[in-house]
Write an enzyme that holds these catalytic residues in place. Structure first.
Site, PDB file in Angstrom:
ATOM      1  N   ILE A  65       0.852  -1.189   0.000  1.00 34.12           N
ATOM      2  CA  ILE A  65       0.000   0.000   0.000  1.00 34.12           C
ATOM      3  C   ILE A  65       0.890   1.241   0.000  1.00 34.12           C
ATOM      4  O   ILE A  65       1.033   1.936   1.001  1.00 34.12           O
ATOM      5  CB  ILE A  65      -0.969   0.005   1.211  1.00 34.12           C
ATOM      6  N   PRO A  66       1.527   1.525  -1.157  1.00 35.87           N
ATOM      7  CA  PRO A  66       2.316   2.753  -1.223  1.00 35.87           C
ATOM      8  C   PRO A  66       1.403   3.966  -1.081  1.00 35.87           C
ATOM      9  O   PRO A  66       0.279   3.958  -1.583  1.00 35.87           O
ATOM     10  CB  PRO A  66       2.972   2.686  -2.603  1.00 35.87           C
ATOM     11  N   HIS A  67       1.880   4.978  -0.377  1.00 33.13           N
ATOM     12  CA  HIS A  67       1.029   6.132  -0.102  1.00 33.13           C
ATOM     13  C   HIS A  67       1.877   7.363   0.166  1.00 33.13           C
ATOM     14  O   HIS A  67       3.049   7.254   0.529  1.00 33.13           O
ATOM     15  CB  HIS A  67       0.126   5.852   1.108  1.00 33.13           C
ATOM     16  N   CYS A  68       1.247   8.523  -0.015  1.00 33.54           N
ATOM     17  CA  CYS A  68       1.921   9.780   0.302  1.00 33.54           C
ATOM     18  C   CYS A  68       0.897  10.906   0.347  1.00 33.54           C
ATOM     19  O   CYS A  68      -0.204  10.784  -0.175  1.00 33.54           O
ATOM     20  CB  CYS A  68       2.998  10.103  -0.730  1.00 33.54           C
TER      21      CYS A  68
END
Length: 153
Positions: A65-68
């Site tokens: 779950i890549p996030h920014c």
């Protein structure tokens, strides 16, 4: 926030050819920029990579779950991908990733970011949901399965 509000059929990508984490994140950044022209693909990519440098967003069981938080982002945006073959994502369980949900939120939306991230992680923690998503053959089917799974949760 509902999954339906985060995700669109155009950002549900089924059986993406994976070669590396960086290449996949670049493809995701470009897909988002195509749908949201006011956002820059390089900025998205750099923010996602910066977050990965803090620690892998591979949460195990083949899921990442890549996030920014992103400057200029006006609303939360999600991208759902299945990958074929699975790719190394430096996940906590050292298993390759074949199911990914990328999340971008406005820069000043810290609580929304954390709450939405927790909801997505809980959804992907369900082995039945993961299996349904992995069995999708098309992007439209992937989108429909994701929305139906979230509604049932």
């Amino acid at each position: 926030m509902t999954l339906e509000a985060l995700l669109s059929p155009r950002l549900s990508l089924c059986r993406v050819a994976g070669s590396s984490k960086k290449k996949l994140l670049l493809n995701i950044a470009q897909a988002i920029a195509e749908q949201y022209p006011h956002l820059d693909a390089d900025t998205i990519f750099n923010q996602l990579i910066a977050r990965e440098r803090l620690g892998s967003t591979g949460i195990g069981e083949g899921v990442a779950i890549p996030h920014c938080r992103l400057p200029g982002c006006r609303q939360a945006i999600g991208v759902l991908c299945t990958m074929e073959p699975a790719i190394d994502f430096d996940a906590v369980d050292r298993q390759p990733v074949d199911l990914l949900f990328a999340l971008l939120v406005p820069e000043d939306s810290e609580q929304e970011h954390l709450d939405t991230l927790a909801e997505i992680a809980a959804l992907f923690n369900d082995s039945r949901v993961r299996e349904k998503l992995r069995q999708a053959d098309t992007s439209d089917e992937l989108y429909a399965r994701a929305i139906n799974s979230a509604a049932a949760a």
